[in-house]
Design an enzyme around this catalytic site. Structure first.
Site, PDB file in Angstrom:
ATOM      1  CD  GLU A   1      -7.505   6.559   4.903  1.00 43.84           C
ATOM      2  OE1 GLU A   1      -8.104   6.499   3.806  1.00 43.84           O
ATOM      3  OE2 GLU A   1      -6.417   7.173   5.061  1.00 43.84           O
TER       4      GLU A   1
ATOM      5  CG  HIS B   1      -7.792   3.427   0.129  1.00 47.16           C
ATOM      6  ND1 HIS B   1      -7.143   2.835  -0.908  1.00 47.16           N
ATOM      7  CD2 HIS B   1      -6.869   4.221   0.745  1.00 47.16           C
ATOM      8  CE1 HIS B   1      -5.873   3.252  -0.930  1.00 47.16           C
ATOM      9  NE2 HIS B   1      -5.684   4.103   0.065  1.00 47.16           N
TER      10      HIS B   1
ATOM     11  CG  ASP C   1      -1.617   5.707   2.894  1.00 51.62           C
ATOM     12  OD1 ASP C   1      -1.950   5.417   1.735  1.00 51.62           O
ATOM     13  OD2 ASP C   1      -2.398   6.255   3.698  1.00 51.62           O
ATOM     14  CG  ASP C   2      -0.143   8.966   0.619  1.00 53.26           C
ATOM     15  OD1 ASP C   2      -0.117   8.902  -0.622  1.00 53.26           O
ATOM     16  OD2 ASP C   2      -1.123   8.633   1.310  1.00 53.26           O
TER      17      ASP C   2
ATOM     18  CG  HIS D   1      -1.583   6.178  -2.425  1.00 49.78           C
ATOM     19  ND1 HIS D   1      -2.774   5.993  -3.083  1.00 49.78           N
ATOM     20  CD2 HIS D   1      -1.784   5.731  -1.158  1.00 49.78           C
ATOM     21  CE1 HIS D   1      -3.660   5.469  -2.253  1.00 49.78           C
ATOM     22  NE2 HIS D   1      -3.082   5.291  -1.079  1.00 49.78           N
TER      23      HIS D   1
ATOM     24  CG  HIS E   1      -1.905   1.057   1.345  1.00 51.89           C
ATOM     25  ND1 HIS E   1      -3.017   0.979   2.153  1.00 51.89           N
ATOM     26  CD2 HIS E   1      -1.969   2.281   0.757  1.00 51.89           C
ATOM     27  CE1 HIS E   1      -3.710   2.103   2.071  1.00 51.89           C
ATOM     28  NE2 HIS E   1      -3.086   2.920   1.224  1.00 51.89           N
TER      29      HIS E   1
HETATM   30  N1  ADE Z   1      -4.737   8.737  -1.663  1.00 53.76           N
HETATM   31  C1  ADE Z   1      -3.497   8.813  -1.204  1.00 53.76           C
HETATM   32  N2  ADE Z   1      -3.450   8.467   0.086  1.00 53.76           N
HETATM   33  C2  ADE Z   1      -4.693   8.143   0.453  1.00 53.76           C
HETATM   34  C3  ADE Z   1      -5.294   7.700   1.652  1.00 53.76           C
HETATM   35  N3  ADE Z   1      -4.593   7.519   2.781  1.00 53.76           N
HETATM   36  N4  ADE Z   1      -6.619   7.478   1.661  1.00 53.76           N
HETATM   37  C4  ADE Z   1      -7.344   7.679   0.572  1.00 53.76           C
HETATM   38  N5  ADE Z   1      -6.827   8.082  -0.585  1.00 53.76           N
HETATM   39  C5  ADE Z   1      -5.508   8.316  -0.655  1.00 53.76           C
HETATM   40 ZN    ZN Z   2      -3.793   4.762   0.764  1.00 56.09          ZN
END
Ligand code: ADE
Ligand code: ZN
Length: 340
Positions: free
Chosen positions: A204, A201, A282-283, A20, A18
């Site tokens: 969350e 997703h 994630d990011d 992005h 996971h």
């Molecule tokens: N796009 C990038 N990161 C995300 C996240 N944590 N939740 C939903 N969309 C995303």
């Molecule tokens: Zn994500």
């Protein structure tokens, strides 16, 4: 000298499921690409941009994340972004990664989807030669309409042939609340018919009912995040029994205030109930760390044990979209390294 627990984790072979790719864009690279492409940014300096990374929820992050992605115009930009992630992944012991990308973020600015995938692919092919196996998952932006997702899917169809070795699935991301998985039933049905892997997703910020929808209406193979499943004991039992994996991202959840304290994160409780939890970044450019930092955050706050980390890493391989042969090779590599 025997390595510390942190060093043992850092050196372990692991899969990341996971990430992005647009979320791996570090502020330094954002500024470099902005200058290269003549794109104006709303921030005067790298420091000013970084200072804006004080998020209050998912949407407050997404607003900055999409602004950051606006500097990506040419194939080389997508290559540079992905090559930088490949370096970070290799440094963290990642041997297999499954990367999300958001084509609509780019196509709506006039960047062809072919440009996006060609740049990412070039960096991933290089990574592959250096020991990083990888797959690519096309995500639909859930704040846009399903018709938009269907048009994106149609435009991507030739790419699923050209890049069949890499582009293996579709996912669903962006603003969760108010955009349930049921909104995307038709496009996921088309992807399923084609035999693509499916992820979404869910849970969350959204409620457990969104996880049920992802499972029952989209028929996903994995749930991204899913941390709010803990609110529904029957759902937790179902996830544990079916071994549908959760791709959990601890630092993301903390930064986006899904939990106000890492000590309240549900990851360990879900793991203890037999759910196939995995740890991911994630990011990472926005949330303070790549995959190893996420393992360490869980260890420090939640009392995740040596055996737990082995299980989390093993789960990352077992939940990966790889062949049984590839899976055996990954598990052998892990077991040669980690004796719980
Ligand atoms: N796009 C990038 N990161 C995300 C996240 N944590 N939740 C939903 N969309 C995303
Ligand atoms: Zn994500």
């Amino acid at each position: 000298m025997t390595p510390t627990f942190a060093e043992k984790i850092a050196g372990a072979p692991k899969a990341e499921l996971h990430i992005h790719i647009e979320g791996s864009l570090e502020p330094e690279l954002i500024f470099k690409l902005a200058e290269r492409n003549g794109v104006a940014l709303a921030y005067s300096s790298i420091e000013a941009l970084r200072a804006a990374y004080a998020f209050t929820d998912l949407q407050s992050f997404l607003d900055i994340y999409y602004a950051g992605a606006s500097v990506l115009l040419n194939e080389d930009d997508f290559y540079d972004m992905t090559a930088a992630y490949v370096e970070r992944a290799l440094a963290d012991g990642v041997v297999h990664t499954e990367i999300f990308f958001d084509p609509q973020t780019h196509t709506e600015r006039g960047v062809p989807i072919e440009t996006v995938v060609a740049g990412i692919e070039r960096a991933l092919a290089e990574g592959e030669r250096r020991g990083l196996s990888s797959k690519l998952i096309l995500c639909f932006l859930r704040h846009l309409s399903e018709d938009d997702a269907l048009a994106t899917y149609s435009a991507a169809l030739p790419l699923f042939d050209t890049y069949a070795h890499r582009l293996i699935g579709v996912g669903l991301d962006s603003s969760e609340r108010g955009h349930p998985p049921s909104k995307f039933e038709r496009v996921f049905a088309q992807a399923r018919e084609r035999g693509l892997k499916l992820v979404a997703h869910a849970g969350e910020e959204g409620p457990p009912s969104y996880i049920y929808e992802a499972l029952d209406l989209l028929l996903v193979d994995r749930i991204d995040h899913g941390v709010r499943s803990i609110e529904d004991p029957a759902l937790v039992t179902r996830l544990a029994d079916t071994r549908v994996a959760l791709t959990v991202c601890p630092l993301s959840n903390l930064k986006l205030r899904v939990f106000d304290d890492m000590k309240r994160h549900t990851l360990k409780a879900l793991l203890d109930r037999g759910v196939a939890v995995t740890i991911n970044s994630d990011d990472p450019a926005y949330f303070g760390g790549y995959v190893n930092a996420n393992y360490l955050a869980a260890v420090e706050a939640l009392g995740v044990t040596d055996r737990d980390v082995y299980t989390l890493i093993r789960n990352s391989f077992e939940a990966a979209f790889v062949t049984p042969r590839e899976l055996d090779a990954f598990i052998a590599k892990l077991d040669a390294y980690w004796k719980p």
